[in-house]
Scaffold this motif. Structure first.
Motif, PDB file in Angstrom:
ATOM      1  N   PHE A 266      -1.525  12.849  -7.616  1.00 31.03           N
ATOM      2  CA  PHE A 266      -2.924  12.616  -7.267  1.00 31.03           C
ATOM      3  C   PHE A 266      -3.878  13.573  -7.992  1.00 31.03           C
ATOM      4  O   PHE A 266      -4.938  13.900  -7.482  1.00 31.03           O
ATOM      5  CB  PHE A 266      -3.160  12.657  -5.756  1.00 31.03           C
TER       6      PHE A 266
ATOM      7  N   TRP B 190       1.632   8.755  -6.332  1.00 32.16           N
ATOM      8  CA  TRP B 190       1.828  10.176  -6.029  1.00 32.16           C
ATOM      9  C   TRP B 190       2.969  10.749  -6.862  1.00 32.16           C
ATOM     10  O   TRP B 190       2.851  11.851  -7.408  1.00 32.16           O
ATOM     11  CB  TRP B 190       2.099  10.381  -4.548  1.00 32.16           C
TER      12      TRP B 190
ATOM     13  N   THR C 224       2.720   1.562  -3.372  1.00 34.20           N
ATOM     14  CA  THR C 224       1.784   1.941  -4.435  1.00 34.20           C
ATOM     15  C   THR C 224       1.382   3.404  -4.305  1.00 34.20           C
ATOM     16  O   THR C 224       1.364   4.135  -5.306  1.00 34.20           O
ATOM     17  CB  THR C 224       0.538   1.038  -4.405  1.00 34.20           C
ATOM     18  N   ALA C 225       1.078   3.834  -3.101  1.00 39.14           N
ATOM     19  CA  ALA C 225       0.704   5.234  -2.887  1.00 39.14           C
ATOM     20  C   ALA C 225       1.859   6.166  -3.255  1.00 39.14           C
ATOM     21  O   ALA C 225       1.641   7.202  -3.892  1.00 39.14           O
ATOM     22  CB  ALA C 225       0.274   5.450  -1.442  1.00 39.14           C
TER      23      ALA C 225
ATOM     24  N   ALA D 269      -4.558   5.095   4.863  1.00 41.01           N
ATOM     25  CA  ALA D 269      -4.128   5.898   3.723  1.00 41.01           C
ATOM     26  C   ALA D 269      -4.591   5.345   2.383  1.00 41.01           C
ATOM     27  O   ALA D 269      -4.295   5.930   1.351  1.00 41.01           O
ATOM     28  CB  ALA D 269      -2.605   6.011   3.728  1.00 41.01           C
ATOM     29  N   PHE D 270      -5.328   4.248   2.388  1.00 38.13           N
ATOM     30  CA  PHE D 270      -5.681   3.597   1.132  1.00 38.13           C
ATOM     31  C   PHE D 270      -7.173   3.302   1.073  1.00 38.13           C
ATOM     32  O   PHE D 270      -7.610   2.186   1.298  1.00 38.13           O
ATOM     33  CB  PHE D 270      -4.855   2.309   0.989  1.00 38.13           C
TER      34      PHE D 270
ATOM     35  N   VAL E 178      -3.890  -2.822  -7.259  1.00 36.35           N
ATOM     36  CA  VAL E 178      -4.890  -2.451  -6.247  1.00 36.35           C
ATOM     37  C   VAL E 178      -5.723  -3.659  -5.848  1.00 36.35           C
ATOM     38  O   VAL E 178      -5.969  -3.891  -4.653  1.00 36.35           O
ATOM     39  CB  VAL E 178      -5.782  -1.298  -6.760  1.00 36.35           C
TER      40      VAL E 178
ATOM     41  N   ILE F 299       0.841  -1.202   0.000  1.00 33.42           N
ATOM     42  CA  ILE F 299       0.000   0.000   0.000  1.00 33.42           C
ATOM     43  C   ILE F 299       0.872   1.247   0.000  1.00 33.42           C
ATOM     44  O   ILE F 299       0.656   2.181  -0.785  1.00 33.42           O
ATOM     45  CB  ILE F 299      -0.949   0.003   1.208  1.00 33.42           C
TER      46      ILE F 299
END
Length: 133
Positions: free
Chosen positions: A40, A35, A30-31, A99-100, A58, A27
């Protein structure tokens, strides 16, 4: 640690911890990648979603979260596994999952509050004696 491995839930807790830790790392990576590639912004996100393996990542992360959560529930409620290291692992994962959104955030929020409420059920200095199980 040797006495803990005799507990029926120890293996399930290890599997749950592995899924949860790998899912949390996935996660966060990936974030960070999304970003750095899109900032975003909606149009860039839409393009990335349609033209990359991001949906597969995802869905894989979602599946890892579900598997880890299921294994954790089994370890806690079926095998009555209550080690403090396991509780800490689940707390860290629940915070990272916030956060996800949407699924991980809901699971993370629910898990965080439930884990905080049940903190006393995971003793700090549990005896290594197998009779406690």
């Amino acid at each position: 640690m040797k006495a803990l491995s005799k507990h029926g839930g120890f293996g399930v807790a290890l599997v749950a911890s592995g899924f949860v830790i790998l899912d949390t790392i996935g996660i966060l990576l990936t974030a960070a990648i999304v970003w750095s590639l899109t900032g975003f912004h909606y149009l860039e996100l839409q393009h990335l979603w349609q033209n990359s393996p991001l949906p597969l990542a995802v869905y894989g992360l979602w599946l890892g979260g579900v598997a880890g959560t299921t294994a954790a529930i089994v370890a806690i409620f079926v095998f009555d596994f209550r080690e403090r290291w396991f509780w800490r692992c689940l707390i860290v994962a629940s915070l990272a999952w916030l956060a996800f959104p949407p699924i991980h955030a809901l699971l993370g929020l629910l898990a965080f509050f439930l884990l905080l409420r049940s903190r006393r059920a995971f003793p700090v200095n549990q005896s290594a004696d197998a009779s406690n199980f």
